[in-house]
Write a protein that holds these residues in place. Structure first.
Motif, mmCIF file in Angstrom:
data_model
loop_
_atom_site.group_PDB
_atom_site.id
_atom_site.type_symbol
_atom_site.label_atom_id
_atom_site.label_comp_id
_atom_site.label_asym_id
_atom_site.label_seq_id
_atom_site.Cartn_x
_atom_site.Cartn_y
_atom_site.Cartn_z
ATOM 1 N N ILE A 120 3.345 0.883 7.532
ATOM 2 C CA ILE A 120 4.176 2.070 7.763
ATOM 3 C C ILE A 120 5.159 2.268 6.627
ATOM 4 N N LEU A 121 5.659 1.174 6.033
ATOM 5 C CA LEU A 121 6.551 1.302 4.873
ATOM 6 C C LEU A 121 5.820 1.936 3.695
ATOM 7 N N ASP A 122 4.566 1.539 3.491
ATOM 8 C CA ASP A 122 3.767 2.121 2.401
ATOM 9 C C ASP A 122 3.553 3.608 2.631
ATOM 10 N N PHE A 123 3.311 3.978 3.886
ATOM 11 C CA PHE A 123 3.096 5.401 4.173
ATOM 12 C C PHE A 123 4.388 6.190 4.002
ATOM 13 N N ILE A 124 5.490 5.640 4.463
ATOM 14 C CA ILE A 124 6.785 6.304 4.290
ATOM 15 C C ILE A 124 7.055 6.563 2.807
ATOM 16 N N ALA A 125 6.665 5.597 1.967
ATOM 17 C CA ALA A 125 6.909 5.701 0.526
ATOM 18 C C ALA A 125 6.143 6.856 -0.116
ATOM 19 N N THR A 126 5.076 7.327 0.541
ATOM 20 C CA THR A 126 4.318 8.449 -0.029
ATOM 21 C C THR A 126 5.078 9.764 0.098
ATOM 22 N N GLY A 127 6.046 9.807 0.995
ATOM 23 C CA GLY A 127 6.818 11.032 1.202
ATOM 24 C C GLY A 127 6.142 12.049 2.088
ATOM 25 N N SER A 128 4.980 11.686 2.655
ATOM 26 C CA SER A 128 4.268 12.616 3.538
ATOM 27 C C SER A 128 5.041 12.785 4.846
ATOM 28 N N PRO A 129 5.221 14.009 5.313
ATOM 29 C CA PRO A 129 5.971 14.216 6.563
ATOM 30 C C PRO A 129 5.152 13.794 7.777
ATOM 31 N N PHE A 130 5.848 13.348 8.810
ATOM 32 C CA PHE A 130 5.196 13.022 10.078
ATOM 33 C C PHE A 130 6.198 13.220 11.196
ATOM 34 N N ILE A 138 1.921 -2.738 18.183
ATOM 35 C CA ILE A 138 2.753 -3.228 17.072
ATOM 36 C C ILE A 138 3.875 -2.213 16.953
ATOM 37 N N ASP A 139 4.968 -2.456 17.657
ATOM 38 C CA ASP A 139 5.943 -1.396 17.864
ATOM 39 C C ASP A 139 7.345 -1.697 17.366
ATOM 40 N N ASN A 140 7.912 -2.857 17.727
ATOM 41 C CA ASN A 140 9.299 -3.117 17.347
ATOM 42 C C ASN A 140 9.474 -3.199 15.829
ATOM 43 N N VAL A 141 8.456 -3.705 15.126
ATOM 44 C CA VAL A 141 8.571 -3.782 13.658
ATOM 45 C C VAL A 141 8.455 -2.395 13.027
ATOM 46 N N ILE A 142 7.780 -1.477 13.722
ATOM 47 C CA ILE A 142 7.687 -0.107 13.219
ATOM 48 C C ILE A 142 9.057 0.564 13.314
ATOM 49 N N VAL A 143 9.748 0.345 14.420
ATOM 50 C CA VAL A 143 11.111 0.864 14.557
ATOM 51 C C VAL A 143 12.020 0.215 13.512
ATOM 52 N N ASP A 144 11.856 -1.089 13.312
ATOM 53 C CA ASP A 144 12.642 -1.781 12.284
ATOM 54 C C ASP A 144 12.434 -1.131 10.920
ATOM 55 N N ALA A 145 11.179 -0.799 10.608
ATOM 56 C CA ALA A 145 10.861 -0.196 9.308
ATOM 57 C C ALA A 145 11.531 1.166 9.155
ATOM 58 N N LEU A 146 11.523 1.963 10.218
ATOM 59 C CA LEU A 146 12.165 3.278 10.173
ATOM 60 C C LEU A 146 13.663 3.135 9.928
ATOM 61 N N VAL A 147 14.277 2.193 10.635
ATOM 62 C CA VAL A 147 15.721 1.995 10.513
ATOM 63 C C VAL A 147 16.082 1.443 9.133
ATOM 64 N N GLU A 148 15.354 0.422 8.708
ATOM 65 C CA GLU A 148 15.659 -0.236 7.434
ATOM 66 C C GLU A 148 15.444 0.681 6.233
ATOM 67 N N SER A 149 14.451 1.571 6.330
ATOM 68 C CA SER A 149 14.174 2.496 5.227
ATOM 69 C C SER A 149 15.012 3.772 5.320
#
Length: 262
Positions: A120-130, A138-149
């Motif tokens: 998810i961090l790699d996808f966020i880095a592309t700048g593509s909207p979602f 695999i959920d809590n680490v996805i929330v962590d990634a959103l918050v940390e980034s």
């Protein structure tokens, strides 16, 4: 089989690959119960969380939450696993009901926390909207990634893992839903095997445990999430420890259990 056991309970990594062995076991008079994932051998009994409904409930909630249109990230489990295939059916069923929702990114996480977070961090880095994220547990680490980034929070669907349930109660601005997927399905498999050995066979060869959806977008949902939250559990443990009518052990008993090598 050589030990002449009465029953075998198996959680199959390769359902088709063990078909001949399961057939041999049932011909030898051994009760075979597959848990968590279906098998292709028709003589085996199956008890599983309803994985198709699991995905359908979460996906439908997500699509409704984003207003019936937009781009979603689809984070699947392990390629080839029957649970993932069943969940894909449920996800696609919900997707067909919302033609204006598009899957902007689809990836197999392998149900691995580190891998899913990096994806998810790699996808966020592309700048593509979602507009939303559906995860196969695999959920809590996805929330962590959103918050940390520092990525704007979007609705997230996951399982009833203790870490994610805690986040739904505590992360400001996070809207999400947890779909139950009790890890105790193995214990339910033992119960089913014992029932069959005692002459109580189920009406169908496959028994499904139906999931529930808990979301924090309503007062009722918030109350449910607060009631089931358990910070004493590992973040990856489901808070739905027992399965009514199938298991009777307590939280303390199941945590005390040791696996091979522990």
């Amino acid at each position: 089989m050589s030990a002449k056991v009465n029953a075998i309970v198996v959680n199959p990594a390769d359902p088709a690959g063990i078909k001949s062995a399961l057939e041999e076991a049932t011909k030898a008079g051994i009760v075979v119960v597959a848990v968590d994932q279906a098998v292709t051998e028709p003589s085996a009994y199956i008890i599983s969380n309803n994985q198709e409904q699991y995905a359908y409930l979460g996906a439908k909630w997500l699509f409704q939450q984003i207003g019936g249109k937009g781009d979603v990230v689809y984070m699947r489990g392990a390629a080839g696993a029957s649970a993932d295939s069943d969940r894909d059916k449920g996800f696609k069923k919900a997707l067909a009901e919302f033609p204006d929702v598009k899957v902007v990114h689809e990836v197999f996480t392998g149900w691995q926390q580190d891998q899913g977070k990096q994806q998810i961090l790699d996808f966020i880095a592309t700048g593509s909207p979602f507009n939303g994220i559906w995860t196969s547990g695999i959920d809590n680490v996805i929330v962590d990634a959103l918050v940390e980034s520092q990525t704007p929070l979007v609705p997230v669907v996951g399982a009833d893992n203790a870490g994610f349930v805690g986040q739904l109660n505590s992360v400001e601005g996070l809207v999400g839903a947890a779909v139950t997927n009790p890890g105790s399905i193995g214990g339910a498999g033992v119960t089913l095997a014992l029932q069959i050995l005692n002459g109580k066979k189920p009406a169908e060869q496959t028994v499904l445990v139906e999931p529930q959806l808990w979301e924090n977008a309503t007062e009722e949902g918030n109350a449910k999430l607060k009631g089931v939250a358990d910070p004493s559990l590992s973040p990856e443990w489901p808070v739905s420890i027992s399965i009514p009518e199938w298991t009777t052990y307590t939280k303390e008993q199941i945590i005390a259990c040791k696996g091979p090598g522990e």
